[in-house]
Design a protein around this motif. Structure first.
Motif, PDB file in Angstrom:
ATOM      1  N   VAL A  24       0.851  -1.185   0.000  1.00 28.96           N
ATOM      2  CA  VAL A  24       0.000   0.000   0.000  1.00 28.96           C
ATOM      3  C   VAL A  24       0.890   1.241   0.000  1.00 28.96           C
ATOM      4  O   VAL A  24       1.899   1.288   0.716  1.00 28.96           O
ATOM      5  CB  VAL A  24      -0.933   0.009   1.229  1.00 28.96           C
ATOM      6  CG1 VAL A  24      -1.808   1.258   1.242  1.00 28.96           C
ATOM      7  CG2 VAL A  24      -1.783  -1.256   1.255  1.00 28.96           C
ATOM      8  N   ASP A  25       0.548   2.268  -0.782  1.00 26.08           N
ATOM      9  CA  ASP A  25       1.358   3.488  -0.773  1.00 26.08           C
ATOM     10  C   ASP A  25       1.254   4.173   0.590  1.00 26.08           C
ATOM     11  O   ASP A  25       0.279   3.994   1.327  1.00 26.08           O
ATOM     12  CB  ASP A  25       0.916   4.436  -1.891  1.00 26.08           C
ATOM     13  CG  ASP A  25      -0.495   4.967  -1.701  1.00 26.08           C
ATOM     14  OD1 ASP A  25      -0.671   5.946  -0.951  1.00 26.08           O
ATOM     15  OD2 ASP A  25      -1.437   4.371  -2.276  1.00 26.08           O
ATOM     16  N   SER A  26       2.259   4.946   0.940  1.00 25.39           N
ATOM     17  CA  SER A  26       2.377   5.476   2.304  1.00 25.39           C
ATOM     18  C   SER A  26       1.198   6.349   2.707  1.00 25.39           C
ATOM     19  O   SER A  26       0.746   6.305   3.856  1.00 25.39           O
ATOM     20  CB  SER A  26       3.689   6.270   2.444  1.00 25.39           C
ATOM     21  OG  SER A  26       3.749   7.325   1.492  1.00 25.39           O
ATOM     22  N   ALA A  27       0.686   7.150   1.787  1.00 33.08           N
ATOM     23  CA  ALA A  27      -0.446   8.024   2.136  1.00 33.08           C
ATOM     24  C   ALA A  27      -1.674   7.204   2.509  1.00 33.08           C
ATOM     25  O   ALA A  27      -2.333   7.469   3.528  1.00 33.08           O
ATOM     26  CB  ALA A  27      -0.761   8.964   0.973  1.00 33.08           C
ATOM     27  N   ASN A  28      -1.994   6.201   1.704  1.00 33.87           N
ATOM     28  CA  ASN A  28      -3.150   5.356   2.011  1.00 33.87           C
ATOM     29  C   ASN A  28      -2.882   4.456   3.209  1.00 33.87           C
ATOM     30  O   ASN A  28      -3.803   4.136   3.968  1.00 33.87           O
ATOM     31  CB  ASN A  28      -3.523   4.503   0.794  1.00 33.87           C
ATOM     32  CG  ASN A  28      -4.352   5.283  -0.213  1.00 33.87           C
ATOM     33  OD1 ASN A  28      -5.268   6.010   0.161  1.00 33.87           O
ATOM     34  ND2 ASN A  28      -4.010   5.148  -1.489  1.00 33.87           N
ATOM     35  N   ALA A  29      -1.632   4.051   3.389  1.00 35.31           N
ATOM     36  CA  ALA A  29      -1.284   3.222   4.545  1.00 35.31           C
ATOM     37  C   ALA A  29      -1.562   3.983   5.842  1.00 35.31           C
ATOM     38  O   ALA A  29      -2.048   3.406   6.818  1.00 35.31           O
ATOM     39  CB  ALA A  29       0.177   2.797   4.475  1.00 35.31           C
ATOM     40  N   GLU A  30      -1.271   5.281   5.850  1.00 39.37           N
ATOM     41  CA  GLU A  30      -1.549   6.089   7.039  1.00 39.37           C
ATOM     42  C   GLU A  30      -3.052   6.173   7.294  1.00 39.37           C
ATOM     43  O   GLU A  30      -3.509   6.106   8.442  1.00 39.37           O
ATOM     44  CB  GLU A  30      -0.964   7.491   6.862  1.00 39.37           C
ATOM     45  CG  GLU A  30       0.565   7.539   6.925  1.00 39.37           C
ATOM     46  CD  GLU A  30       1.103   8.952   6.765  1.00 39.37           C
ATOM     47  OE1 GLU A  30       0.293   9.908   6.826  1.00 39.37           O
ATOM     48  OE2 GLU A  30       2.317   9.095   6.587  1.00 39.37           O
ATOM     49  N   LYS A  31      -3.816   6.334   6.234  1.00 39.97           N
ATOM     50  CA  LYS A  31      -5.274   6.366   6.390  1.00 39.97           C
ATOM     51  C   LYS A  31      -5.800   5.015   6.893  1.00 39.97           C
ATOM     52  O   LYS A  31      -6.701   4.965   7.735  1.00 39.97           O
ATOM     53  CB  LYS A  31      -5.926   6.715   5.057  1.00 39.97           C
ATOM     54  CG  LYS A  31      -5.643   8.140   4.572  1.00 39.97           C
ATOM     55  CD  LYS A  31      -6.286   8.394   3.211  1.00 39.97           C
ATOM     56  CE  LYS A  31      -5.965   9.793   2.709  1.00 39.97           C
ATOM     57  NZ  LYS A  31      -6.528  10.035   1.356  1.00 39.97           N
ATOM     58  N   HIS A  32      -5.225   3.937   6.365  1.00 41.96           N
ATOM     59  CA  HIS A  32      -5.615   2.603   6.823  1.00 41.96           C
ATOM     60  C   HIS A  32      -5.359   2.468   8.320  1.00 41.96           C
ATOM     61  O   HIS A  32      -6.190   1.915   9.062  1.00 41.96           O
ATOM     62  CB  HIS A  32      -4.814   1.530   6.069  1.00 41.96           C
ATOM     63  CG  HIS A  32      -5.245   1.323   4.649  1.00 41.96           C
ATOM     64  ND1 HIS A  32      -6.164   2.116   4.016  1.00 41.96           N
ATOM     65  CD2 HIS A  32      -4.851   0.383   3.723  1.00 41.96           C
ATOM     66  CE1 HIS A  32      -6.341   1.695   2.776  1.00 41.96           C
ATOM     67  NE2 HIS A  32      -5.552   0.636   2.566  1.00 41.96           N
ATOM     68  N   ALA A  33      -4.213   2.948   8.746  1.00 36.53           N
ATOM     69  CA  ALA A  33      -3.835   2.818  10.163  1.00 36.53           C
ATOM     70  C   ALA A  33      -4.820   3.577  11.057  1.00 36.53           C
ATOM     71  O   ALA A  33      -5.243   3.073  12.107  1.00 36.53           O
ATOM     72  CB  ALA A  33      -2.412   3.331  10.373  1.00 36.53           C
ATOM     73  N   GLN A  34      -5.166   4.801  10.650  1.00 32.13           N
ATOM     74  CA  GLN A  34      -6.131   5.589  11.429  1.00 32.13           C
ATOM     75  C   GLN A  34      -7.470   4.872  11.520  1.00 32.13           C
ATOM     76  O   GLN A  34      -8.110   4.846  12.574  1.00 32.13           O
ATOM     77  CB  GLN A  34      -6.317   6.969  10.786  1.00 32.13           C
ATOM     78  CG  GLN A  34      -5.098   7.872  10.867  1.00 32.13           C
ATOM     79  CD  GLN A  34      -4.868   8.447  12.256  1.00 32.13           C
ATOM     80  OE1 GLN A  34      -5.704   8.288  13.151  1.00 32.13           O
ATOM     81  NE2 GLN A  34      -3.726   9.103  12.451  1.00 32.13           N
ATOM     82  N   LEU A  35      -7.881   4.265  10.437  1.00 28.99           N
ATOM     83  CA  LEU A  35      -9.151   3.546  10.395  1.00 28.99           C
ATOM     84  C   LEU A  35      -9.118   2.325  11.319  1.00 28.99           C
ATOM     85  O   LEU A  35     -10.064   2.078  12.080  1.00 28.99           O
ATOM     86  CB  LEU A  35      -9.451   3.115   8.968  1.00 28.99           C
ATOM     87  CG  LEU A  35     -10.691   2.245   8.765  1.00 28.99           C
ATOM     88  CD1 LEU A  35     -11.951   3.006   9.144  1.00 28.99           C
ATOM     89  CD2 LEU A  35     -10.775   1.752   7.330  1.00 28.99           C
ATOM     90  N   VAL A  36      -8.025   1.568  11.246  1.00 33.65           N
ATOM     91  CA  VAL A  36      -7.883   0.384  12.100  1.00 33.65           C
ATOM     92  C   VAL A  36      -7.939   0.774  13.569  1.00 33.65           C
ATOM     93  O   VAL A  36      -8.654   0.149  14.365  1.00 33.65           O
ATOM     94  CB  VAL A  36      -6.565  -0.354  11.790  1.00 33.65           C
ATOM     95  CG1 VAL A  36      -6.267  -1.393  12.872  1.00 33.65           C
ATOM     96  CG2 VAL A  36      -6.630  -1.033  10.419  1.00 33.65           C
ATOM     97  N   LEU A  37      -7.192   1.804  13.926  1.00 40.13           N
ATOM     98  CA  LEU A  37      -7.175   2.224  15.330  1.00 40.13           C
ATOM     99  C   LEU A  37      -8.557   2.689  15.776  1.00 40.13           C
ATOM    100  O   LEU A  37      -8.970   2.424  16.909  1.00 40.13           O
ATOM    101  CB  LEU A  37      -6.143   3.331  15.543  1.00 40.13           C
ATOM    102  CG  LEU A  37      -5.984   3.794  16.993  1.00 40.13           C
ATOM    103  CD1 LEU A  37      -5.550   2.646  17.902  1.00 40.13           C
ATOM    104  CD2 LEU A  37      -4.990   4.958  17.092  1.00 40.13           C
ATOM    105  N   LYS A  38      -9.278   3.370  14.899  1.00 40.60           N
ATOM    106  CA  LYS A  38     -10.632   3.829  15.244  1.00 40.60           C
ATOM    107  C   LYS A  38     -11.538   2.640  15.552  1.00 40.60           C
ATOM    108  O   LYS A  38     -12.266   2.636  16.560  1.00 40.60           O
ATOM    109  CB  LYS A  38     -11.208   4.648  14.084  1.00 40.60           C
ATOM    110  CG  LYS A  38     -12.640   5.116  14.317  1.00 40.60           C
ATOM    111  CD  LYS A  38     -13.171   5.853  13.095  1.00 40.60           C
ATOM    112  CE  LYS A  38     -14.644   6.234  13.292  1.00 40.60           C
ATOM    113  NZ  LYS A  38     -15.194   6.926  12.085  1.00 40.60           N
ATOM    114  N   ILE A  39     -11.510   1.616  14.696  1.00 40.85           N
ATOM    115  CA  ILE A  39     -12.367   0.446  14.907  1.00 40.85           C
ATOM    116  C   ILE A  39     -11.941  -0.317  16.155  1.00 40.85           C
ATOM    117  O   ILE A  39     -12.781  -0.707  16.977  1.00 40.85           O
ATOM    118  CB  ILE A  39     -12.322  -0.476  13.666  1.00 40.85           C
ATOM    119  CG1 ILE A  39     -12.987   0.219  12.478  1.00 40.85           C
ATOM    120  CG2 ILE A  39     -13.021  -1.802  13.960  1.00 40.85           C
ATOM    121  CD1 ILE A  39     -12.877  -0.548  11.167  1.00 40.85           C
TER     122      ILE A  39
END
Length: 693
Positions: free
Chosen positions: A227-242
Motif C-alpha cells: 500500500v502506498d504510504s499516504a493510504n497506509a496512514e489512512k488505513h492505520a487511522q481507520l484500524v485504530l478507530k475500529i
C-alpha cells in the motif's frame, strides 16, 4: 502479534513465559531429569554466588537472595526478560528439542518418536528462510486479495477462514467446558481483533505515546504489503478507530479472569438475533467452522462487547471493514510471514513494547514453532530422552504431602466457618494430579505437511482449531493436557479441578533428586502449593470440586474472603516496577493469592516431611533458611524497564521481585528463620500482614 491467548479450561499458570531462551551448553539427560549422580546430596542446591550478603535479609530478601546474580547477569540482546530458574531450564529443553529435531531431519531416530517424519518436515520448512521469502508474499497476497474482492455477503465465510488460520477478527469462538456443567463442552464467544494487549492502551491518556507508535507500526505493515504510504496512514487511522471502538466495551484483563463476569449462558438463537441487527449471518459463520450449535447452550463472555461488534458492523462501511480484516490477517500472521513483516512485527511488540535489542536465532523460533504445532509429538520424544520415573515418584510424594498440609491448615483459619471449611476440604479431596506427560499422546495422522512453511502453519492452525471445535457438544475428555510435556510451567484448571506439571519443569534448579527437602519444597513445592491454592483464589473459589460454577460459601465466610483478598490487592498495588509503573493489584489478585497460599502450604508440608532435618546445616544455612532461599532464588530475574512496564499493565502475574517479597512479608515463619525483628521491612507487625489461606 499480540500475546493475548484464549482462556483454556479456566487455566491459571505459575508463569507467563514471553521470550524464547538462548542456547544452553548443558544437555545431559541426568540433569534434565533433576539428577546428577556425580554430585553429593545438597550440593549447590542454593546458589551462594547469587547472594548479596551486603544486604540485610530482613530489609530486602529478594536483593539478598538474588542481588549478585542480578548485578552480574547481562540480559541477552534478544531477551527483554530472563529468569534464573525458568529460563535456564527452558534453555536446556530448547537445546534438547533442537537436537531431536535436527536428528529427525537427518533421518535419524535417537529416541522412539511416532511422528519423527512430520516433526522433521515442519522444522526443516521453518528453517528454510529462502523458501519462506519466495513463497510467503504470494500466499499472503492471495489472502489479502480475497479480502479485498469480497462482499458483505461473504463476511461470515471470510471471518471463518481467518478463524481457521488463527487470525480472528471482531470476535472468536472456541470450545470450553460449560461453567455450570463441567462434564459437557460448549461453544464460547470471546473478544478478538485488537492489536494492543489491554483496553487501557486504547483509552487511557497516559498511553498516547503507545497509540502513536502503534499507528506507525500499522502504517509500516501496510506499506510492506504494497500500500502506498499516504493510504497506509489512512488505513492505520481507520484500524485504530475500529479497534478503539471495540476496546471500550471489551473486558479488561482482570475481568477476563473473573468467572462471575465471563459466564453468560444463552442460546444460538439469541446470539443470532443480536447479529441479525447488522445483517450478519451468524449461522453461516458457525457452519463454515463445521459447527452445528442448534439446541445447545452457548457462553458469551462479554455481551456488551458483542453488542459493540454489531454496532461496528452496522456503522462501518464494508470497504473500511475490509481494511480492518486485512490488518487482522497481517498482524496475527506476521511472525509466520517473510522477513520484512517479521522484522516490523518484532520492532513494535518486542523492541518498543518490551525493550528487546535483537531477535532470537532462527532455530530457536523454529523449535518453538514445532512445539506449538506438534507439542505432544515432540513432547513424546522429549520425555523418552529426558524424564525419569524416580523423579516423578518423588514429586508425587511431595504433592500428597502438600495436599495433606493444605487440609490440616484449614482447621487453623478462624475466618472460615465450619460449613465452608467442610466444603473446601471436599473440593480438595476431588483434586486431580497430572504429572510429566499425558497417558495417551495426541494423534496427528490427519495433519498434512509440505516443505512450504506458511502452508504448514495454516494447515496446523486449521487442524488445531478444528480439534478444539470438534469437542463442542461432546462429553469432556479430562485426559487431555493444556501444555506440551517440555513446557517449563504448571497450571490449575478450575473446570477440571486439576493441577498439571509437565516434565519440562521437573528439573534442577526447581527440583533435584539429590536435593534436600528444604530446597525441593522451597522451589517446586511452592509451585505445587501455588497451583493447589488457585483452586481457592478469587476465581477458583467460585467452582466446586466437580469443576462447576457453584456458590459453596456461606455469606460470612464469603465476606471474610473478600476482605482478606482486598488486603492483598491493596498490598501489591503499592509496589512499582520498571519506570515507576504500579503493579495492578486487581489484575494480579488471583496469582498473588496463589503465591501467598502456595508458599505457606509448601512450608507447612516441608516441616512435615523434613522433621528433625530442618536443623541440618547445608551450605551454611539451616533447613528453614534454605527453604526460603530456594523459593526466592527460583524467582531471581532481570528485565528491561520497558518489559517490566508492559508486564505490569498486561500480565496477571506480579513482577518476580514482588512475588517473593509480597509473599514473605505475610509469613511469620520467614521472619523467624532469619531472626527479623517485628517492624522491619520483611517482618511487618501483625495488623499490616495480609493472610488468607
Amino acid at each position: 502479534m499480540p500475546r493475548i491467548s484464549k482462556l483454556f479450561l479456566g487455566i491459571t499458570a505459575i508463569f507467563f513465559i514471553s521470550c524464547t531462551p538462548f542456547k544452553s551448553a548443558q544437555t545431559d539427560a541426568h540433569k534434565l531429569a533433576g539428577h546428577d549422580p556425580k554430585k553429593p546430596d545438597g550440593y549447590n542446591e542454593i546458589d551462594l554466588e547469587a547472594i548479596n550478603k551486603a544486604v540485610d535479609p530482613c530489609d530486602d530478601f529478594y536483593e539478598y537472595a538474588c542481588g549478585n546474580w542480578i548485578k552480574n547477569f547481562k540480559l541477552p540482546d534478544d531477551k527483554p526478560s530472563y529468569g534464573k530458574s525458568f529460563n535456564v531450564i527452558t534453555d536446556r529443553n530448547l537445546e534438547v528439542n533442537k537436537q531431536l529435531l535436527e536428528a529427525f531431519a537427518a533421518g535419524k531416530t535417537p529416541v522412539p518418536a511416532k511422528y519423527s517424519q512430520k516433526l522433521a518436515e515442519y522444522y526443516s520448512a521453518c528453517m528454510d528462510t529462502d523458501s519462506i521469502e519466495r513463497d510467503a508474499p504470494k500466499i499472503a497476497g492471495e489472502y489479502l486479495d480475497k479480502i479485498q474482492k469480497s462482499t458483505f455477503a461473504d463476511l461470515p465465510q471470510l471471518m471463518a477462514t481467518l478463524r481457521l488460520i488463527r487470525a480472528s477478527a471482531l470476535f472468536t469462538v472456541y470450545a470450553s467446558p460449560n461453567p455450570k456443567d463441567s462434564n459437557s463442552m460448549i461453544a464460547e464467544f470471546f473478544q478478538s481483533g485488537m492489536g494492543l494487549e489491554e483496553k487501557a492502551y486504547y483509552v487511557n491518556p497516559e498511553n498516547e505515546k503507545t497509540r502513536k507508535k502503534y499507528l506507525e507500526h500499522i502504517t509500516k505493515m501496510f506499506v510492506i504489503a504494497g500500500v502506498d504510504s499516504a493510504n497506509a496512514e489512512k488505513h492505520a487511522q481507520l484500524v485504530l478507530k475500529i479497534e478503539t471502538q471495540l476496546a471500550r466495551e471489551s473486558l479488561s484483563r482482570s475481568q477476563v479472569f473473573d468467572p462471575s463476569v465471563t459466564t453468560n449462558l444463552t442460546s444460538l438463537a439469541a446470539v443470532k438475533q443480536t447479529f441479525k441487527e447488522a445483517s450478519f449471518n451468524l449461522e453461516e459463520y458457525v457452519k463454515a467452522l463445521g459447527l452445528n450449535l442448534e439446541g445447545q447452550k452457548i457462553n458469551v463472555t462479554a455481551p456488551k462487547y458483542i453488542e459493540t461488534v454489531v454496532t461496528v458492523l452496522k456503522t462501518t462501511s464494508f470497504d473500511d471493514l475490509k481494511i480492518y480484516l486485512q490488518w487482522q490477517f497481517l498482524n496475527q500472521s506476521a511472525a509466520r510471514l517473510n522477513k520484512a513483516f517479521r522484522d516490523e512485527n518484532w520492532a513494535f511488540y518486542e523492541g518498543y513494547m518490551r525493550g528487546a535489542k535483537a531477535q532470537s536465532q532462527r532455530w530457536e523460533v523454529c523449535v518453538g514453532s514445532v512445539d506449538g504445532a506438534l507439542g505432544e509429538a515432540l513432547g513424546e520424544a522429549f520425555v523418552n530422552k529426558t524424564f525419569g520415573a524416580e523423579g516423578k515418584r518423588r514429586v508425587l510424594e511431595m504433592v500428597n504431602t502438600i495436599y495433606s498440609a493444605f487440609e490440616a491448615n484449614l482447621t487453623s483459619l478462624d475466618w472460615l466457618d465450619s460449613e465452608t471449611r467442610t466444603k473446601a476440604a471436599e473440593k480438595l479431596h476431588k483434586f486431580i494430579t497430572k504429572m510429566g506427560y499425558p497417558d495417551t499422546y495426541r494423534n496427528y495422522d490427519d495433519l498434512k505437511l509440505t516443505h512450504n512453511f506458511l502452508k504448514n502453519e495454516f494447515n496446523v492452525s486449521a487442524n488445531e482449531v478444528r480439534f478444539d471445535l470438534e469437542k463442542i457438544g461432546k462429553p469432556v475428555d479430562k485426559s487431555q493436557w493444556g501444555m506440551s510435556p517440555s513446557t517449563v510451567n504448571a497450571y490449575y484448571s478450575s473446570s477440571w479441578n486439576e493441577i498439571v506439571f509437565p516434565a519440562g519443569i521437573l528439573q534442577t534448579p526447581f527440583f533435584g533428586l539429590n536435593f534436600s527437602d528444604a530446597a525441593n519444597y522451597g522451589a517446586i513445592g511452592s509451585v505445587i502449593g501455588h497451583e493447589i491454592s488457585h483452586g481457592f483464589d478469587s476465581g477458583g473459589s467460585q467452582f466446586d470440586g466437580n469443576g462447576n460454577l457453584v456458590d459453596w460459601w456461606t455469606k460470612s465466610s464469603a465476606a471474610n474472603f473478600k476482605e482478606k483478598s482486598q488486603c492483598i490487592v491493596n498490598q501489591y498495588g503499592q509496589y512499582k516496577v520498571g519506570n515507576g509503573t504500579p503493579i495492578d493489584g486487581d489484575l494480579t489478585k488471583t496469582e498473588n493469592i496463589a503465591d501467598n497460599g502456595g508458599l505457606k502450604i509448601a512450608y507447612l508440608a516441608y516441616e512435615r516431611a523434613a522433621k528433625e532435618k530442618v536443623k541440618e546445616v547445608i551450605q551454611g544455612y539451616n533447613g528453614h533458611q534454605r527453604f526460603f532461599l530456594s523459593f526466592a532464588q527460583s524467582w531471581c530475574g532481570k528485565s528491561t524497564p520497558e518489559y517490566a512496564d508492559t508486564h505490569a499493565k498486561t500480565n496477571e502475574h506480579a513482577d518476580a521481585k514482588y512475588r517473593v517479597i509480597g509473599s514473605l512479608v505475610n509469613l511469620p515463619a520467614f521472619a523467624n528463620a532469619f531472626s527479623c525483628k517485628e517492624g522491619s521491612k520483611m517482618a511487618p507487625v501483625a495488623k499490616d500482614r495480609c493472610t488468607l489461606w
